[in-house]
Every structure is written in C-alpha cells, then in structure tokens.
Design a protein around this motif. Structure first.
Motif, PDB file in Angstrom:
ATOM      1  N   LEU A   1      -2.520   5.495  -3.296  1.00  0.00           N
ATOM      2  CA  LEU A   1      -2.324   4.049  -3.252  1.00  0.00           C
ATOM      3  C   LEU A   1      -3.574   3.239  -2.728  1.00  0.00           C
ATOM      4  O   LEU A   1      -4.019   2.117  -3.311  1.00  0.00           O
ATOM      5  CB  LEU A   1      -1.117   3.456  -2.388  1.00  0.00           C
ATOM      6  CG  LEU A   1       0.354   3.980  -3.023  1.00  0.00           C
ATOM      7  CD1 LEU A   1       1.474   3.351  -1.839  1.00  0.00           C
ATOM      8  CD2 LEU A   1       0.539   2.880  -4.061  1.00  0.00           C
ATOM      9  N   ARG A   2      -4.292   3.600  -1.929  1.00  0.00           N
ATOM     10  CA  ARG A   2      -5.669   3.437  -1.296  1.00  0.00           C
ATOM     11  C   ARG A   2      -6.419   3.362  -2.706  1.00  0.00           C
ATOM     12  O   ARG A   2      -7.120   2.171  -3.109  1.00  0.00           O
ATOM     13  CB  ARG A   2      -6.332   4.137  -0.382  1.00  0.00           C
ATOM     14  CG  ARG A   2      -7.527   3.876   0.063  1.00  0.00           C
ATOM     15  CD  ARG A   2      -8.947   4.215  -0.678  1.00  0.00           C
ATOM     16  NE  ARG A   2      -8.932   5.828  -1.377  1.00  0.00           N
ATOM     17  CZ  ARG A   2      -9.385   6.764  -0.757  1.00  0.00           C
ATOM     18  NH1 ARG A   2     -10.211   6.464   0.317  1.00  0.00           N
ATOM     19  NH2 ARG A   2      -9.282   7.767  -1.173  1.00  0.00           N
TER      20      ARG A   2
ATOM     21  N   TYR B   1      -5.403   0.544  -5.234  1.00  0.00           N
ATOM     22  CA  TYR B   1      -5.696  -0.857  -4.796  1.00  0.00           C
ATOM     23  C   TYR B   1      -7.233  -0.886  -4.912  1.00  0.00           C
ATOM     24  O   TYR B   1      -7.689  -2.245  -5.302  1.00  0.00           O
ATOM     25  CB  TYR B   1      -5.273  -0.810  -3.116  1.00  0.00           C
ATOM     26  CG  TYR B   1      -5.685  -2.319  -2.624  1.00  0.00           C
ATOM     27  CD1 TYR B   1      -4.329  -3.341  -2.765  1.00  0.00           C
ATOM     28  CD2 TYR B   1      -6.615  -2.731  -2.021  1.00  0.00           C
ATOM     29  CE1 TYR B   1      -4.648  -4.388  -2.242  1.00  0.00           C
ATOM     30  CE2 TYR B   1      -6.858  -4.094  -1.350  1.00  0.00           C
ATOM     31  CZ  TYR B   1      -5.851  -5.018  -1.715  1.00  0.00           C
ATOM     32  OH  TYR B   1      -5.913  -6.210  -1.071  1.00  0.00           O
TER      33      TYR B   1
ATOM     34  N   VAL C   1       4.464  -1.370  -5.284  1.00  0.00           N
ATOM     35  CA  VAL C   1       4.621  -0.534  -4.166  1.00  0.00           C
ATOM     36  C   VAL C   1       6.067  -0.874  -3.836  1.00  0.00           C
ATOM     37  O   VAL C   1       6.905   0.546  -3.730  1.00  0.00           O
ATOM     38  CB  VAL C   1       3.871  -0.916  -3.097  1.00  0.00           C
ATOM     39  CG1 VAL C   1       4.146  -0.106  -1.779  1.00  0.00           C
ATOM     40  CG2 VAL C   1       2.352  -0.705  -3.355  1.00  0.00           C
TER      41      VAL C   1
ATOM     42  N   TYR D   1       0.538   9.831  -0.527  1.00  0.00           N
ATOM     43  CA  TYR D   1       0.711   8.561  -1.103  1.00  0.00           C
ATOM     44  C   TYR D   1      -0.007   7.353  -0.733  1.00  0.00           C
ATOM     45  O   TYR D   1      -0.395   6.717  -1.500  1.00  0.00           O
ATOM     46  CB  TYR D   1       2.101   8.111  -0.948  1.00  0.00           C
ATOM     47  CG  TYR D   1       3.242   9.092  -1.579  1.00  0.00           C
ATOM     48  CD1 TYR D   1       2.918   9.262  -2.653  1.00  0.00           C
ATOM     49  CD2 TYR D   1       4.524   9.692  -1.132  1.00  0.00           C
ATOM     50  CE1 TYR D   1       3.852  10.198  -3.887  1.00  0.00           C
ATOM     51  CE2 TYR D   1       5.210  10.517  -2.038  1.00  0.00           C
ATOM     52  CZ  TYR D   1       4.928  10.789  -3.216  1.00  0.00           C
ATOM     53  OH  TYR D   1       5.725  11.252  -4.239  1.00  0.00           O
ATOM     54  N   ILE D   2      -0.386   7.454   0.585  1.00  0.00           N
ATOM     55  CA  ILE D   2      -1.360   6.453   1.055  1.00  0.00           C
ATOM     56  C   ILE D   2      -2.809   6.534   0.564  1.00  0.00           C
ATOM     57  O   ILE D   2      -3.106   5.666  -0.034  1.00  0.00           O
ATOM     58  CB  ILE D   2      -1.342   6.774   2.576  1.00  0.00           C
ATOM     59  CG1 ILE D   2      -0.157   6.196   3.414  1.00  0.00           C
ATOM     60  CG2 ILE D   2      -2.590   5.784   3.165  1.00  0.00           C
ATOM     61  CD1 ILE D   2      -0.214   6.322   4.801  1.00  0.00           C
ATOM     62  N   HIS D   3      -2.990   7.817   0.343  1.00  0.00           N
ATOM     63  CA  HIS D   3      -4.478   8.023  -0.391  1.00  0.00           C
ATOM     64  C   HIS D   3      -4.361   7.744  -1.734  1.00  0.00           C
ATOM     65  O   HIS D   3      -5.470   7.124  -2.307  1.00  0.00           O
ATOM     66  CB  HIS D   3      -4.408   9.596  -0.254  1.00  0.00           C
ATOM     67  CG  HIS D   3      -5.867  10.235  -0.432  1.00  0.00           C
ATOM     68  ND1 HIS D   3      -6.907  10.004   0.159  1.00  0.00           N
ATOM     69  CD2 HIS D   3      -6.329  11.182  -1.534  1.00  0.00           C
ATOM     70  CE1 HIS D   3      -8.101  10.605  -0.175  1.00  0.00           C
ATOM     71  NE2 HIS D   3      -7.712  11.337  -1.286  1.00  0.00           N
TER      72      HIS D   3
ATOM     73  N   PHE E   1      -7.740   9.038   5.023  1.00  0.00           N
ATOM     74  CA  PHE E   1      -6.704   9.781   4.647  1.00  0.00           C
ATOM     75  C   PHE E   1      -7.228  11.253   3.986  1.00  0.00           C
ATOM     76  O   PHE E   1      -6.427  12.140   3.841  1.00  0.00           O
ATOM     77  CB  PHE E   1      -5.468   9.246   4.010  1.00  0.00           C
ATOM     78  CG  PHE E   1      -4.947   8.355   4.898  1.00  0.00           C
ATOM     79  CD1 PHE E   1      -3.599   8.939   5.373  1.00  0.00           C
ATOM     80  CD2 PHE E   1      -5.028   7.197   5.384  1.00  0.00           C
ATOM     81  CE1 PHE E   1      -2.862   8.331   6.249  1.00  0.00           C
ATOM     82  CE2 PHE E   1      -4.346   6.350   6.514  1.00  0.00           C
ATOM     83  CZ  PHE E   1      -3.285   7.039   6.770  1.00  0.00           C
TER      84      PHE E   1
ATOM     85  N   VAL F   1       3.414  11.774   2.881  1.00  0.00           N
ATOM     86  CA  VAL F   1       3.116  10.425   3.615  1.00  0.00           C
ATOM     87  C   VAL F   1       1.497  10.097   3.257  1.00  0.00           C
ATOM     88  O   VAL F   1       1.241   9.223   2.696  1.00  0.00           O
ATOM     89  CB  VAL F   1       3.286  10.286   5.131  1.00  0.00           C
ATOM     90  CG1 VAL F   1       2.736   9.212   5.619  1.00  0.00           C
ATOM     91  CG2 VAL F   1       4.797  10.432   5.222  1.00  0.00           C
ATOM     92  N   ALA F   2       0.728  11.062   3.815  1.00  0.00           N
ATOM     93  CA  ALA F   2      -0.698  11.055   3.646  1.00  0.00           C
ATOM     94  C   ALA F   2      -1.176  10.910   2.009  1.00  0.00           C
ATOM     95  O   ALA F   2      -2.000   9.944   2.011  1.00  0.00           O
ATOM     96  CB  ALA F   2      -1.383  12.097   4.418  1.00  0.00           C
TER      97      ALA F   2
ATOM     98  N   TRP G   1       1.511  -4.989  -5.267  1.00  0.00           N
ATOM     99  CA  TRP G   1       2.743  -4.714  -4.137  1.00  0.00           C
ATOM    100  C   TRP G   1       3.893  -4.778  -4.765  1.00  0.00           C
ATOM    101  O   TRP G   1       4.731  -4.041  -4.074  1.00  0.00           O
ATOM    102  CB  TRP G   1       2.161  -6.178  -3.125  1.00  0.00           C
ATOM    103  CG  TRP G   1       0.999  -5.886  -2.134  1.00  0.00           C
ATOM    104  CD1 TRP G   1      -0.020  -6.444  -2.203  1.00  0.00           C
ATOM    105  CD2 TRP G   1       0.666  -4.582  -1.185  1.00  0.00           C
ATOM    106  NE1 TRP G   1      -0.951  -5.992  -1.335  1.00  0.00           N
ATOM    107  CE2 TRP G   1      -0.366  -4.957  -0.760  1.00  0.00           C
ATOM    108  CE3 TRP G   1       1.729  -3.562  -0.789  1.00  0.00           C
ATOM    109  CZ2 TRP G   1      -0.963  -3.991   0.190  1.00  0.00           C
ATOM    110  CZ3 TRP G   1       1.009  -2.880   0.179  1.00  0.00           C
ATOM    111  CH2 TRP G   1      -0.204  -3.249   0.680  1.00  0.00           C
TER     112      TRP G   1
ATOM    113  N   TRP H   1      -8.364   3.261   5.771  1.00  0.00           N
ATOM    114  CA  TRP H   1      -7.642   4.047   4.525  1.00  0.00           C
ATOM    115  C   TRP H   1      -8.647   5.154   4.162  1.00  0.00           C
ATOM    116  O   TRP H   1      -7.973   5.955   3.124  1.00  0.00           O
ATOM    117  CB  TRP H   1      -7.282   2.836   3.534  1.00  0.00           C
ATOM    118  CG  TRP H   1      -6.561   1.735   3.854  1.00  0.00           C
ATOM    119  CD1 TRP H   1      -6.700   0.393   3.927  1.00  0.00           C
ATOM    120  CD2 TRP H   1      -5.211   1.587   4.353  1.00  0.00           C
ATOM    121  NE1 TRP H   1      -5.905  -0.106   4.357  1.00  0.00           N
ATOM    122  CE2 TRP H   1      -4.635   0.554   4.725  1.00  0.00           C
ATOM    123  CE3 TRP H   1      -4.271   3.122   4.671  1.00  0.00           C
ATOM    124  CZ2 TRP H   1      -3.589   0.176   5.174  1.00  0.00           C
ATOM    125  CZ3 TRP H   1      -3.113   2.736   5.152  1.00  0.00           C
ATOM    126  CH2 TRP H   1      -2.483   1.431   5.487  1.00  0.00           C
TER     127      TRP H   1
END
Ligand code: HEM
Length: 415
Positions: A112-113, A116, A347, A108-110, A46, A105-106, A344, A43
């Motif tokens: 959310l990482r 978290y 998310v 949002y992952i970044h 990203f 996409v990237a 979660w 993760w």
C-alpha cells in the motif's frame, strides 16, 4: 545508485581476501555508503521488517520440522507433541504461525505504501513486478503451510482451494487429481505440500535478492515522489540513518508481533484447526486465513465458478500491470488530491472485502461483495488510467531537498 565504496579492509588478511572476493565492499556500498533519500518516513522501514520476517519464518520453520511428521496419521499429533513436550516448542510454533500473519501485515503495508507513493512507476517497474512475484509465492507458501497441522480447516481449506482448479474447462479434473496425487486430499497431498512449503521460502529469498538488487539499481522512491538530482543535497548514507530507523521500526513491530505470540496466540487462527482432519465431517463454515479473505470474497462474488477463479487470480495479476495503468506524471499521492481519496476508498474496499470473505456467501453479503469487487477492478482499470489524464495535481517540489526544507518551514526559494 549503489554508493561509491570507500571500503578498505583494515587488516592484511582482509585486504588479501577483498582483492579476491570483494564481498565486504559490496556490503559496504549496499548497506553503509548506499545513499537514501533524506525524506524517507517510517513506511520505508517495512522492507527491512519483511526481510527480518522472512529469516524468522525460515529459522522457526526449520526448528519445527525437527519435530514434525508429514503423514496423515501423525501430523496432527506431532504438532500437539511440539506444543506440549518439546522444550519451548509452543513458542516456536506460535512464533511461526503468527509470524505468517505478521509477514502479511507487513507486506500489505509495504504494497500500500508503494501504491500511495507511486513506487511502481518508472523506473521501478521491474522492482514492483518482482514484488508481485514474491507476494504470489508468499500466498502459495502460507496456503501449503496451513495444511500441515492436518486439522479440520487444513483439510477442508485445501479441499476447497484445490477444487478450484477443476473449474478449468476440459483439463480441470485431471489437473486437480494430479495436484492431489490421488482422488482426494490425502497423504500424497500432505507430503507434496510439505515439500513445497519447505522449498518456497528459499525461492522467495532468491527473488528478494533480485528485488533488492533492482532497488539498488534504480534507487528508492520517497514521499515526495521526485527522483534524486543531487546526491549531496538529496540523500544521506544508509548507515547510520536508515539502519537505525529500520531497527527502531523493527523493534516496534516486534512488540506488536510478540503481543500475539504471548498474549493471544490463537486469535488469528481458527478453533476448528484444533480438531484433527476428518474427511467425513465438513465444518459449518470453511474460511481461509485472514490474509486471503479479500480474494476469497472476490471468488465467491462471481456467480460462475470459473469466472470466480479467473477474477480471484486476476485480482492479483492486475497488480503487475499497474506501472502502465497509472497514467499520472506525478508519483506521490501527497500531490494528487483526488487520487488520494480514491486510494483510501480502495483501502476501505479491501478491508470490506476481507470482512465479507469471512461471512457466509448469501444475501446482502454477496451483493456487497459484488459492489466492492467492481470497485477493486474499477480502481485499476478505470480510475487510474483516467485520473492521470484529468486530475489537477498540486505543485511538486523540484528536489528532495526542497521537499524537506518546505516541511521544516523554510521556503524552497530560501536555498
Ligand atoms: C518478502 C517480501 C519482501 C521483502 C523482504 C521486500 C524487501 C524490500 C526492501 C528491503 C525494500 C527497500 C526498503 C523499503 O522501501 O521498504 C523494498 C522496496 C520495495 N518493495 Fe519490497 N519486499 C518484499 C515484498 C514486496 C512486494 C510484495 C511488493 C509489491 C507487490 C514490493 C514492492 C516494493 C517496491 C515498489 C519497493 C520500492 C519502494 C520505494 O523505494 O518507494 N515488495 N522491498
């Protein structure tokens, strides 16, 4: 946190230059010797993927501009010209259009990482807020870019979103007219959106520079959420370890990205945008690009127009306050069993809002959007502050080295 640079240029010219502008030393201490926590997972690749995407968007964008005409009479046809007549034009255009989606996409992952693992918490508040600014700039850039092909969805999307400003009391209409440069979305609007769409990525690049600078001052967070205590035991040099891991992550990401470009280039777009803009014909459903859908759902969940606009912008602005809304002393969700569940659900709520944003704003859809909007804000305003006070967290490893050893089956006390 930047690694102590041991860089000594091997040539006399290199040494001459370095003593006048130590840029190679800076690169060396930032991207070679820079110590990274030894427990980073994928993760953490990203950030590098996002940096690549920013450059890819700028490069493909500059090539597109060589053939694009920002005028209401020519814009749509100039895009068709790029697709049909310009050598490899279709590929550059699909790479740019899908690149915007991949960028989101990237990001949002970044994000959310970060959510978290608690990467927004002290001492990384400024790093996080710079991220929120980048995200806002990305949203503005994507929105203005989508208007440029001057298709039906370009025109009507721009009309709906710019009209939101008219909800501001007293000055709303004046602001909207000012934004348009006239009394409707028209040539002046297209021109200024083009100008800003070209400018903003360079502003993003500048803020990314600050973002990475802030990162190098405070150092990276990591899956254990504990700070580096001992450079020798807890970290490894950026090169080759993180460089190679980032490169591998990037290759996997590029395969995913290429699949869209070459196999399903219009999947993420909207068919109506292949019809030239027509101010006299309103499409049956005006939907924004997928990455705006959760916010579009929040906008339409609130019965009043002004309330909807405030909620929509509030949904983004609230992110900037996260470092102070989260009261937990433990950073990583790995040691927060209750937070993990709420995370979660959050998310899922975002995905649910995304789906609802694509549906017509009536009946059960609106009710569902209201429930999920309440959860979205409740997560930040109620759950985060309270949970930090009451949650019983799991034992957190004392050091990063301990976390790595525990994962490999050795007990922390073995060292
Ligand atoms: C163009 C967009 C962006 C680029 C190029 C970028 C770049 C990077 C890079 C290279 C890193 C270090 C590697 C990594 O941790 O993945 C990083 C870390 C980080 N970024 Fe971003 N970023 C972007 C957007 C954002 C956004 C939108 C946010 C949040 C709203 C954000 C928040 C963070 C945080 C909190 C860290 C530190 C993470 C940690 O160490 O755990 N970034 N970013």
């Amino acid at each position: 946190m930047s690694g102590h640079s041991t860089y000594v240029p091997s040539s006399a010219i290199g040494r001459w230059f370095e003593s006048r502008l130590p840029i190679m030393g800076l690169m060396h201490s930032s991207f070679v010797a820079y110590p990274v926590p030894r427990n980073l997972n994928y993760w953490w690749t990203f950030g590098a993927i996002l940096s690549f995407m920013l450059v890819a968007q700028i490069v493909t964008g500059i090539i597109l501009v060589m053939h694009y005409t920002p005028h209401v009479d020519y814009a749509f046809n100039s895009i068709e010209h790029i697709m049909r007549d310009v050598n490899w034009g279709w590929m550059i255009r699909y790479a740019h259009a899908n690149g915007a989606s991949m960028f989101f996409v990237a990001v949002y992952i970044h994000m959310l990482r970060g959510l978290y693992y608690g990467s927004y918490k002290a001492p990384r508040e400024v790093l996080w807020i710079l991220g929120v600014i980048i995200y806002l700039l990305m949203m503005a850039t994507g929105f203005m870019g989508y208007v440029l092909p001057w298709g039906q969805m370009s025109f009507w999307g721009a009309t709906v979103i710019t009209n939101l400003f008219s909800a501001i009391p007293l000055v709303g209409d004046a602001i909207t007219t000012w934004l348009w440069g006239g009394y409707s979305v028209d040539n002046p609007t297209l021109n200024r959106f083009f100008s800003l769409h070209y400018l903003l990525p360079f502003m993003i690049a500048a803020v990314v520079g600050l973002h990475v600078w802030a990162l190098h001052v405070v150092g990276q967070n990591n899956p254990a959420g504990v700070e580096v205590k001992n450079i020798e035991r807890d970290t490894i040099p950026f090169t080759p370890y993180a460089t190679l891991k980032d490169a591998f992550g990037l290759v996997l990401f590029l395969i995913f990205y290429s699949w869209f470009i070459f196999y399903t280039p219009n999947f993420l777009g909207h068919a109506d945008n292949y019809i030239e803009a027509n101010p006299l014909v309103t499409p049956a459903h005006i939907v924004p690009e997928w990455y705006y859908l959760p916010f579009y759902a929040i906008l339409r969940a609130i019965p009043s127009k002004l309330g909807g606009v405030v909620a929509m912008f509030g949904a983004i602005a609230i992110l900037a306050f996260l470092p102070w809304l989260d009261t937990s002393r433990v950073k990583s969700a790995a040691f927060r069993p209750v937070y993990k569940v709420f995370f979660w659900v959050f998310v899922m709520a975002c995905l649910g809002l995304g789906y609802l944003g694509s549906q017509p704003p009536d009946g059960g859809y609106v009710i569902a959007a209201r429930i999920l909007t309440a959860y979205y804000f409740g997560f930040f305003i109620i759950i985060m502050p309270l949970l930090g006070l009451f949650e019983k967290t799991k034992p957190v490893p004392a050091t990063i080295a301990d976390a790595v050893l525990a994962k490999n089956g050795a007990t922390a006390s073995a060292h």
